[in-house]
Design a protein around this motif. Sequence first.
Motif, PDB file in Angstrom:
ATOM      1  N   ALA A   1      42.477  44.622 101.488  1.00  0.00           N
ATOM      2  CA  ALA A   1      42.312  46.073 101.457  1.00  0.00           C
ATOM      3  C   ALA A   1      42.331  46.609 102.868  1.00  0.00           C
ATOM      4  O   ALA A   1      42.033  45.886 103.828  1.00  0.00           O
ATOM      5  CB  ALA A   1      41.009  46.459 100.773  1.00  0.00           C
ATOM      6  N   ARG A   2      42.656  47.897 102.973  1.00  0.00           N
ATOM      7  CA  ARG A   2      42.619  48.571 104.269  1.00  0.00           C
ATOM      8  C   ARG A   2      42.066  49.974 104.095  1.00  0.00           C
ATOM      9  O   ARG A   2      42.303  50.606 103.061  1.00  0.00           O
ATOM     10  CB  ARG A   2      44.032  48.639 104.869  1.00  0.00           C
ATOM     11  N   GLY A   3      41.319  50.445 105.072  1.00  0.00           N
ATOM     12  CA  GLY A   3      40.821  51.810 105.039  1.00  0.00           C
ATOM     13  C   GLY A   3      39.394  51.920 104.555  1.00  0.00           C
ATOM     14  O   GLY A   3      38.800  50.961 104.057  1.00  0.00           O
ATOM     15  N   ARG A   4      38.846  53.160 104.697  1.00  0.00           N
ATOM     16  CA  ARG A   4      37.476  53.419 104.318  1.00  0.00           C
ATOM     17  C   ARG A   4      37.433  54.376 103.125  1.00  0.00           C
ATOM     18  O   ARG A   4      38.230  54.236 102.205  1.00  0.00           O
ATOM     19  CB  ARG A   4      36.722  53.965 105.526  1.00  0.00           C
ATOM     20  N   GLY A   5      36.506  55.319 103.113  1.00  0.00           N
ATOM     21  CA  GLY A   5      36.337  56.213 101.978  1.00  0.00           C
ATOM     22  C   GLY A   5      37.489  57.184 101.786  1.00  0.00           C
ATOM     23  O   GLY A   5      38.397  57.274 102.621  1.00  0.00           O
ATOM     24  N   ILE A   6      37.439  57.946 100.703  1.00  0.00           N
ATOM     25  CA  ILE A   6      38.570  58.770 100.284  1.00  0.00           C
ATOM     26  C   ILE A   6      38.942  59.827 101.323  1.00  0.00           C
ATOM     27  O   ILE A   6      40.118  60.159 101.476  1.00  0.00           O
ATOM     28  CB  ILE A   6      38.280  59.427  98.906  1.00  0.00           C
ATOM     29  N   THR A   7      37.976  60.376 102.052  1.00  0.00           N
ATOM     30  CA  THR A   7      38.305  61.394 103.053  1.00  0.00           C
ATOM     31  C   THR A   7      38.781  60.790 104.367  1.00  0.00           C
ATOM     32  O   THR A   7      39.337  61.503 105.208  1.00  0.00           O
ATOM     33  CB  THR A   7      37.091  62.306 103.332  1.00  0.00           C
ATOM     34  N   GLU A   8      38.574  59.489 104.541  1.00  0.00           N
ATOM     35  CA  GLU A   8      38.975  58.818 105.778  1.00  0.00           C
ATOM     36  C   GLU A   8      40.227  57.968 105.608  1.00  0.00           C
ATOM     37  O   GLU A   8      40.991  57.782 106.553  1.00  0.00           O
ATOM     38  CB  GLU A   8      37.838  57.940 106.281  1.00  0.00           C
ATOM     39  N   ALA A   9      40.441  57.416 104.430  1.00  0.00           N
ATOM     40  CA  ALA A   9      41.590  56.539 104.200  1.00  0.00           C
ATOM     41  C   ALA A   9      42.887  57.331 104.291  1.00  0.00           C
ATOM     42  O   ALA A   9      43.025  58.404 103.700  1.00  0.00           O
ATOM     43  CB  ALA A   9      41.483  55.873 102.831  1.00  0.00           C
ATOM     44  N   THR A  10      43.845  56.786 105.016  1.00  0.00           N
ATOM     45  CA  THR A  10      45.129  57.434 105.192  1.00  0.00           C
ATOM     46  C   THR A  10      46.104  57.019 104.096  1.00  0.00           C
ATOM     47  O   THR A  10      45.851  56.071 103.333  1.00  0.00           O
ATOM     48  CB  THR A  10      45.733  57.058 106.543  1.00  0.00           C
ATOM     49  N   HIS A  11      47.226  57.719 104.051  1.00  0.00           N
ATOM     50  CA  HIS A  11      48.294  57.315 103.129  1.00  0.00           C
ATOM     51  C   HIS A  11      48.708  55.869 103.411  1.00  0.00           C
ATOM     52  O   HIS A  11      48.964  55.090 102.488  1.00  0.00           O
ATOM     53  CB  HIS A  11      49.493  58.252 103.287  1.00  0.00           C
ATOM     54  N   GLY A  12      48.745  55.526 104.718  1.00  0.00           N
ATOM     55  CA  GLY A  12      49.107  54.158 105.078  1.00  0.00           C
ATOM     56  C   GLY A  12      48.108  53.131 104.578  1.00  0.00           C
ATOM     57  O   GLY A  12      48.489  52.017 104.190  1.00  0.00           O
ATOM     58  N   ASP A  13      46.819  53.490 104.566  1.00  0.00           N
ATOM     59  CA  ASP A  13      45.797  52.582 104.048  1.00  0.00           C
ATOM     60  C   ASP A  13      46.016  52.311 102.562  1.00  0.00           C
ATOM     61  O   ASP A  13      45.920  51.169 102.099  1.00  0.00           O
ATOM     62  CB  ASP A  13      44.401  53.174 104.255  1.00  0.00           C
ATOM     63  N   TRP A  14      46.280  53.376 101.817  1.00  0.00           N
ATOM     64  CA  TRP A  14      46.537  53.223 100.380  1.00  0.00           C
ATOM     65  C   TRP A  14      47.797  52.405 100.146  1.00  0.00           C
ATOM     66  O   TRP A  14      47.813  51.497  99.302  1.00  0.00           O
ATOM     67  CB  TRP A  14      46.647  54.594  99.710  1.00  0.00           C
ATOM     68  N   ALA A  15      48.844  52.711 100.883  1.00  0.00           N
ATOM     69  CA  ALA A  15      50.112  51.996 100.699  1.00  0.00           C
ATOM     70  C   ALA A  15      49.971  50.520 101.041  1.00  0.00           C
ATOM     71  O   ALA A  15      50.498  49.647 100.337  1.00  0.00           O
ATOM     72  CB  ALA A  15      51.206  52.641 101.551  1.00  0.00           C
TER      73      ALA A  15
ATOM     74  N   LYS B   1      34.381  47.581  87.749  1.00  0.00           N
ATOM     75  CA  LYS B   1      33.016  47.955  88.128  1.00  0.00           C
ATOM     76  C   LYS B   1      33.103  48.767  89.419  1.00  0.00           C
ATOM     77  O   LYS B   1      33.532  48.243  90.446  1.00  0.00           O
ATOM     78  CB  LYS B   1      32.158  46.708  88.332  1.00  0.00           C
ATOM     79  N   PRO B   2      32.727  50.033  89.396  1.00  0.00           N
ATOM     80  CA  PRO B   2      32.987  50.895  90.556  1.00  0.00           C
ATOM     81  C   PRO B   2      32.196  50.511  91.792  1.00  0.00           C
ATOM     82  O   PRO B   2      31.027  50.137  91.729  1.00  0.00           O
ATOM     83  CB  PRO B   2      32.570  52.285  90.060  1.00  0.00           C
ATOM     84  N   GLY B   3      32.899  50.575  92.915  1.00  0.00           N
ATOM     85  CA  GLY B   3      32.302  50.302  94.213  1.00  0.00           C
ATOM     86  C   GLY B   3      33.276  50.740  95.285  1.00  0.00           C
ATOM     87  O   GLY B   3      34.429  51.033  95.007  1.00  0.00           O
ATOM     88  N   PRO B   4      32.839  50.800  96.514  1.00  0.00           N
ATOM     89  CA  PRO B   4      33.738  51.191  97.600  1.00  0.00           C
ATOM     90  C   PRO B   4      34.709  50.049  97.905  1.00  0.00           C
ATOM     91  O   PRO B   4      34.344  48.885  97.749  1.00  0.00           O
ATOM     92  CB  PRO B   4      32.781  51.435  98.761  1.00  0.00           C
ATOM     93  N   GLN B   5      35.937  50.307  98.354  1.00  0.00           N
ATOM     94  CA  GLN B   5      36.591  51.618  98.446  1.00  0.00           C
ATOM     95  C   GLN B   5      37.537  51.810  97.260  1.00  0.00           C
ATOM     96  O   GLN B   5      37.975  50.823  96.660  1.00  0.00           O
ATOM     97  CB  GLN B   5      37.417  51.691  99.723  1.00  0.00           C
ATOM     98  N   ALA B   6      37.874  53.076  96.969  1.00  0.00           N
ATOM     99  CA  ALA B   6      38.636  53.370  95.757  1.00  0.00           C
ATOM    100  C   ALA B   6      40.016  52.731  95.765  1.00  0.00           C
ATOM    101  O   ALA B   6      40.516  52.309  94.710  1.00  0.00           O
ATOM    102  CB  ALA B   6      38.762  54.882  95.582  1.00  0.00           C
ATOM    103  N   GLN B   7      40.660  52.651  96.924  1.00  0.00           N
ATOM    104  CA  GLN B   7      42.018  52.094  96.967  1.00  0.00           C
ATOM    105  C   GLN B   7      42.025  50.619  96.569  1.00  0.00           C
ATOM    106  O   GLN B   7      42.975  50.146  95.929  1.00  0.00           O
ATOM    107  CB  GLN B   7      42.673  52.293  98.338  1.00  0.00           C
ATOM    108  N   TYR B   8      40.966  49.902  96.909  1.00  0.00           N
ATOM    109  CA  TYR B   8      40.880  48.487  96.529  1.00  0.00           C
ATOM    110  C   TYR B   8      40.656  48.354  95.025  1.00  0.00           C
ATOM    111  O   TYR B   8      41.374  47.610  94.338  1.00  0.00           O
ATOM    112  CB  TYR B   8      39.747  47.810  97.299  1.00  0.00           C
ATOM    113  N   GLY B   9      39.667  49.079  94.496  1.00  0.00           N
ATOM    114  CA  GLY B   9      39.385  49.001  93.065  1.00  0.00           C
ATOM    115  C   GLY B   9      40.572  49.418  92.217  1.00  0.00           C
ATOM    116  O   GLY B   9      40.873  48.802  91.191  1.00  0.00           O
ATOM    117  N   ALA B  10      41.285  50.480  92.647  1.00  0.00           N
ATOM    118  CA  ALA B  10      42.452  50.946  91.887  1.00  0.00           C
ATOM    119  C   ALA B  10      43.544  49.891  91.857  1.00  0.00           C
ATOM    120  O   ALA B  10      44.190  49.670  90.822  1.00  0.00           O
ATOM    121  CB  ALA B  10      42.980  52.245  92.497  1.00  0.00           C
ATOM    122  N   SER B  11      43.759  49.205  92.985  1.00  0.00           N
ATOM    123  CA  SER B  11      44.806  48.180  93.021  1.00  0.00           C
ATOM    124  C   SER B  11      44.429  46.974  92.165  1.00  0.00           C
ATOM    125  O   SER B  11      45.290  46.356  91.528  1.00  0.00           O
ATOM    126  CB  SER B  11      45.082  47.748  94.461  1.00  0.00           C
TER     127      SER B  11
END
Length: 270
Positions: free
Chosen positions: A107-121, A160-170
Amino acid sequence: MTSGTEQTERSAPGAGRFAGRRIVVTGGSRGLGREVVRLLLAEGAQVATCARSAESLDGLRRSFGASSDLFTRSLDIADPELLEQFVKSAADTFGGLDGVVACAGGARGRGITEATHGDWAATWALNVGHFARLAASATPHLKDSGGGSIVVVSSISGWKPGPQAQYGASKAAQIHMVSSLARELGPHGIRVNAVSPGSMLIPGKRWDRMRQDDPVGYEQFTAEFPGGELVRPEEVADVIAFLLSEQARGVTGVNLPVDRGQNAPTPQGY
């Protein structure tokens, strides 16, 4: 991105549950992946594995000795072309494939307001893209072998929800892919399953460092586990090996948690 170094050692397949079986494991140089490679080799399999670091792969080979039937290549799994070339080379070296394990990820990036498009990608490429390309490139070889088994290492963070959303979604996407691919590839004799580990106690990694640096916080975290102990990589590797084996020939489309009943995926909880 570079393919780095490649090494192969061949020996006669030994006796064991996987004697004569040819299996690809991504991310096999450390942690859970290393334990999976160790177990498969010990039970007679021919194993191909990859990692970003050529040095870590060299260390892997030295630890298993000259008798290991092991093929290695250093590469970035997020590069689809390099990953496809690795799978083809492994199949050519072994004369086919019988199973694959998508163990690498991250995973890469932090919370939803900090994670960049590049982090999600980047997170998506590491987990979803890598799994999709590995399954796609291995499928023709598994078909030629009369079928086989595909296993992806997902996570309890996939539901099971936890930080960060991009990791859980993937990780949730991986679990959904398993259900879909099991139906698509079943007619070809190919089984597809997921293993979802809980928080693993791996020497030198996050939870082991927390245990040493923050014993009070670690003790509080263990309350998320009914038995008071984190998951160990060998416990997860045993389940992966089961799903690869003929013992699991009736199992497909399953997401199998190996989490010791863990509640929240991280100390932060949600």
